[in-house]
Design an enzyme around this catalytic site. Structure first.
Site, PDB file in Angstrom:
ATOM      1  N   ASP A  10       0.851  -1.019   0.179  1.00 39.54           N
ATOM      2  CA  ASP A  10      -0.018  -0.007   0.040  1.00 39.54           C
ATOM      3  C   ASP A  10       0.955   1.212   0.074  1.00 39.54           C
ATOM      4  OD1 ASP A  10      -1.733   1.535   0.762  1.00 39.54           O
ATOM      5  OD2 ASP A  10      -1.651   2.247   2.840  1.00 39.54           O
ATOM      6  N   ASP A  12       0.064   4.828   0.436  1.00 38.41           N
ATOM      7  CA  ASP A  12      -0.391   6.351   1.743  1.00 38.41           C
ATOM      8  C   ASP A  12      -0.194   5.570   3.541  1.00 38.41           C
ATOM      9  OD1 ASP A  12      -0.809   7.862   0.011  1.00 38.41           O
ATOM     10  OD2 ASP A  12      -3.166   7.567  -0.364  1.00 38.41           O
TER      11      ASP A  12
END
Ligand code: BG6
Ligand code: MG
Length: 215
Positions: A10, A12
Site C-alpha cells: 500500500d 499512503d
C-alpha cells in the site's frame, strides 16, 4: 510457511507520509461545509476510495447533498490534497521503506504498489520512486475499493504471480481485509499493527524483520 515471491505495498501510510495530507485536505473541506470531522473519523478513511471516504464524512452532515455537490466537494478536497503532496520529497518516504525495498530487490522478490489512490503516479514521482516497482496497481485502474481485493489481485496479475505467492503490506484495516479476501498473507503496520486479522505485525517498516517473514 508459504513461499513469498512478491510483496505488494500500500502507498499512503506505508511507504510515504501522505496520510496526514489526506486528513488535512478533508478537514479543510469539512470545516468549510460546517461538517464535524476529526482524526478518529479519519482513521475510517484509510484505504478507502475518495468517494467512499466522502460518504463516511457525510454521515455527520446535517443536510443531504446532491450527486453533483458530492462530486464538487470531492474535487475540492482533492485540489487541497494535491497542493499538499506537491511539497513531498524523498524525505517523506517513511523510515525503513527504502531498506526493505532494497532487501527485496536483492533477494529477487518482485515488488508492486497496490493503492486505492488515483494520485499514486504523482506521489511516486514526487518521492522519486516512479521507476522503483515491477508493477503499479492504483485507484485509476479499479472500480471496487478496499476491502474488495481488486487492487491487490490486479497487482499480483501484473507481477504474474498467484495471490498465495504474495504478501501485502498495509496500514489500513480495510486493506488487511482486502488482502485476506484476495487470498494473500498480510503484514499490518502503523494503524494496522495491532489488527489481529493480519498474518504478521510490525510498528513500522523500520522495525519489521523481513528476512524472518520471507524465510
Ligand atoms: C488511499 C488512502 O490510499 O487512497 C485513502 O488511504 C484515500 O485515505 C484513497 O481516500 C484515495 O485517494 P485519492 O488520492 O484517490 O483521493
Ligand atoms: Mg494506507
Amino acid at each position: 510457511m508459504k513461499k513469498i515471491d512478491g510483496v505488494i505495498f500500500d502507498l499512503d501510510g506505508v511507504l510515504v507520509t501522505t496520510d496526514d495530507c489526506h486528513y488535512l485536505g478533508w478537514k479543510r473541506m469539512a470545516d468549510e461545509e460546517n461538517i464535524y470531522f476529526d482524526r478518529a473519523i479519519n482513521e475510517r478513511l484509510r484505504g478507502v476510495s475518495r468517494m467512499d471516504s466522502l460518504a463516511i464524512i457525510l454521515e455527520k452532515a446535517t443536510r443531504s447533498y446532491t450527486e453533483d455537490e458530492k462530486q464538487r466537494m470531492a474535487a475540492r478536497k482533492n485540489a487541497y490534497y494535491v497542493e499538499l503532496i506537491g511539497k513531498l520529497t524523498a524525505n517523506d518516504i517513511l523510515p525503513g521503506a527504502m531498506d526493505v525495498l532494497n532487501l527485496l530487490k536483492k533477494r529477487g522478490i518482485k515488488i508492486a504498489i497496490g493503492s486505492s489512490s488515483k494520485n499514486t503516479p504523482i506521489i511516486l514521482k514526487q518521492i522519486g520512486l516512479e521507476n522503483a516497482f515491477d508493477a503499479v496497481a492504483d485507484g485509476n485502474q479499479i472500480t471496487h475499493s478496499k476491502p474488495n481485493p481488486e487492487v491487490f489481485l490486479l497487482a499480483a496479475k501484473l507481477l504474474k504471480l498467484n495471490p498465495a505467492e504474495c504478501l501485502v503490506v498495509e496500514d489500513a484495516d480495510a486493506g488487511v481485509e482486502a488482502a485476506l479476501n484476495g487470498g494473500m498473507s498480510v503484514l499490518g503496520v502503523g494503524s494496522a499493527s495491532k489488527n489481529q486479522r493480519a498474518t504478521y505485525h510490525g510498528e513500522s517498516l523500520a522495525t519489521v524483520d523481513f528476512n524472518s517473514i520471507l524465510g
